[in-house]
Write an enzyme that holds these catalytic residues in place. Structure first.
Site, short mmCIF file in Angstrom:
data_model
loop_
_atom_site.label_atom_id
_atom_site.label_comp_id
_atom_site.label_asym_id
_atom_site.label_seq_id
_atom_site.Cartn_x
_atom_site.Cartn_y
_atom_site.Cartn_z
N THR A 87 -4.58 4.35 3.79
CA THR A 87 -4.17 5.72 3.50
C THR A 87 -5.37 6.51 2.99
O THR A 87 -5.58 7.67 3.36
CB THR A 87 -3.04 5.73 2.45
OG1 THR A 87 -1.96 4.93 2.94
CG2 THR A 87 -2.55 7.14 2.19
N GLY B 188 0.81 -1.20 0.00
CA GLY B 188 0.00 0.00 0.00
C GLY B 188 0.85 1.25 0.00
O GLY B 188 2.08 1.19 0.04
N ASN B 189 0.19 2.39 -0.02
CA ASN B 189 0.93 3.65 -0.07
C ASN B 189 1.70 3.92 1.22
O ASN B 189 2.78 4.51 1.18
CB ASN B 189 -0.04 4.81 -0.33
CG ASN B 189 -0.59 4.78 -1.74
OD1 ASN B 189 0.13 4.98 -2.70
ND2 ASN B 189 -1.88 4.51 -1.86
N THR B 190 1.17 3.48 2.35
CA THR B 190 1.80 3.74 3.64
C THR B 190 2.37 2.49 4.26
O THR B 190 3.49 2.49 4.77
CB THR B 190 0.78 4.37 4.61
OG1 THR B 190 0.21 5.54 4.02
CG2 THR B 190 1.46 4.76 5.92
N GLY C 272 -7.74 -0.12 -8.18
CA GLY C 272 -6.57 -0.50 -7.41
C GLY C 272 -6.53 -1.99 -7.12
O GLY C 272 -7.57 -2.63 -6.89
N ASP D 6 -5.59 -3.58 -4.50
CA ASP D 6 -6.14 -3.94 -3.20
C ASP D 6 -7.67 -3.99 -3.22
O ASP D 6 -8.29 -4.83 -2.56
CB ASP D 6 -5.66 -2.96 -2.12
CG ASP D 6 -5.91 -1.50 -2.47
OD1 ASP D 6 -6.17 -1.19 -3.66
OD2 ASP D 6 -5.85 -0.65 -1.56
N ARG D 7 -8.28 -3.10 -4.01
CA ARG D 7 -9.73 -3.10 -4.13
C ARG D 7 -10.22 -4.38 -4.80
O ARG D 7 -11.27 -4.93 -4.44
CB ARG D 7 -10.19 -1.88 -4.94
CG ARG D 7 -9.77 -0.54 -4.34
CD ARG D 7 -10.11 0.62 -5.25
NE ARG D 7 -11.53 0.94 -5.21
CZ ARG D 7 -12.12 1.77 -6.06
NH1 ARG D 7 -11.44 2.35 -7.02
NH2 ARG D 7 -13.42 2.02 -5.95
#
Length: 257
Positions: free
Chosen positions: A134, A8-10, A109, A111-112
C-alpha cells in the site's frame, strides 16, 4: 507446521511452513470489520483448498499493521492452534534478530521488522529492502547490522487509485510495463507513468540512500508488484515475494527454542 499471517492495510498474506520450507502462500483482502469467527472460517477454507490439515499446524505468528483487527486475528489463531500466537513487532523481537538505532522503535511497522530480519538472514549486511505494498517502504540495515530507518512513499496502487479518482476520464487500467515509455494510447501512457515512474522513483531514492551511507548495499524487493517494477529499475535488485513471511518464521524458530 507453522502458519505466518502478515496483515497489511490492503492485503493479508498467509503462509504455511513445513520446518523451513514454505509449502503454500495465499493473498486475501484485508477487511477491517471481520470477526474472529469469520477469520477462522477463512483460514479453514484456505487450508481445505490446499488439502492441509489444521491439526498438523502447531502454532502461528502474526504481523499486523492494522491495530483495529489485531485482536480478532489473535483470537482466531489462538482458538485454531495449540500454541499461543506469537506477535512479531519491534517490541517483541529480540535484539539479536533486530537491532535498531530508531529513537522510537514502537513506531516501526511490524512488516518492516519482519522484512529486516529476513533480509539480514538471507543477504547479510548492509542490505536495503524495498516493499511494494500500500506504501512503498524502503528499509535500511547498515553494515553493522542496525536498522537505521528508511523511506515511506505512496505505493503503486495507491498512486494509481489517486490518479483514477481525480482524473475521471481515465478509467482503471491493468498495471504492467508497456513496450515503450512514450504511450500511444491513454492506457499505455498511464502504465508508463505509473510503472516506469515507480521504477525511477525507487531507483533515485536508493541512490540517495547509498550516498548518505557512503557505501552500496544488497537490495531485495518484496510485495505484490515487485515483479512488475523491479525489471525496470537501474540497480540490481533481488526479488523475494515471501520475504515478510520468512522473517516471521525466523523470529518464531529463534524464539521458540
Amino acid at each position: 507446521m507453522l502458519l505466518c499471517v502478515d496483515v497489511g492495510n490492503t492485503q493479508t498474506v498467509l503462509g504455511v511452513y513445513e520446518q523451513s520450507h514454505l509449502r503454500v502462500m495465499w493473498r486475501i483482502s484485508s477487511e477491517a470489520h471481520r470477526s474472529a469467527d469469520e477469520l477462522k472460517l477463512s483460514i479453514k477454507g484456505l487450508f481445505a483448498l490446499d488439502a492441509i490439515d489444521c491439526n498438523n499446524v502447531q502454532g502461528a505468528v502474526l504481523s499486523c499493521v492494522v491495530p483495529s483487527v489485531s485482536a480478532a486475528w489473535i483470537e482466531a489463531l489462538n482458538s485454531l492452534f495449540s500454541q499461543e500466537t506469537m506477535i512479531c513487532n519491534a517490541l517483541t523481537v529480540p535484539e539479536q534478530l533486530f537491532k535498531t538505532t530508531y529513537p522510537r522503535k514502537e513506531e516501526i511497522g511490524a512488516d518492516r521488522v519482519a522484512d529486516a530480519i529476513a533480509a539480514r538472514y538471507m543477504f547479510g549486511e548492509p542490505v536495503v529492502v524495498v516493499d511494494f505494498g500500500t506504501a512503498t517502504n524502503i528499509e535500511v540495515i547498515d553494515k553493522q547490522g542496525y536498522f537505521v530507518g528508511g523511506i515511506i512513499a505512496p505505493g503503486v496502487n495507491t498512486s494509481a487509485d489517486a490518479l483514477f479518482a481525480h482524473a475521471r476520464k481515465l478509467s482503471s487500467t491493468e498495471l504492467f510495463a508497456p513496450d515503450k515509455p512514450i504511450g500511444c494510447s491513454s492506457a499505455d501512457a498511464i502504465r508508463s507513468g505509473i510503472v516506469f515512474g515507480e521504477a525511477e522513483k525507487v531507483s533515485g531514492l536508493l541512490a540517495r540512500v547509498s550516498q548518505q551511507l557512503g557505501y552500496s548495499s544488497h537490495v531485495v524487493a518484496t510485495g505484490g508488484l515487485a515483479d512488475v517494477v523491479v525489471p525496470h529499475m537501474r540497480q540490481h535488485v533481488a526479488v523475494c515475494p515471501y520475504l515478510t513471511l520468512e522473517g516471521m518464521r525466523i523470529f518464531h524458530d529463534s524464539t521458540a527454542r
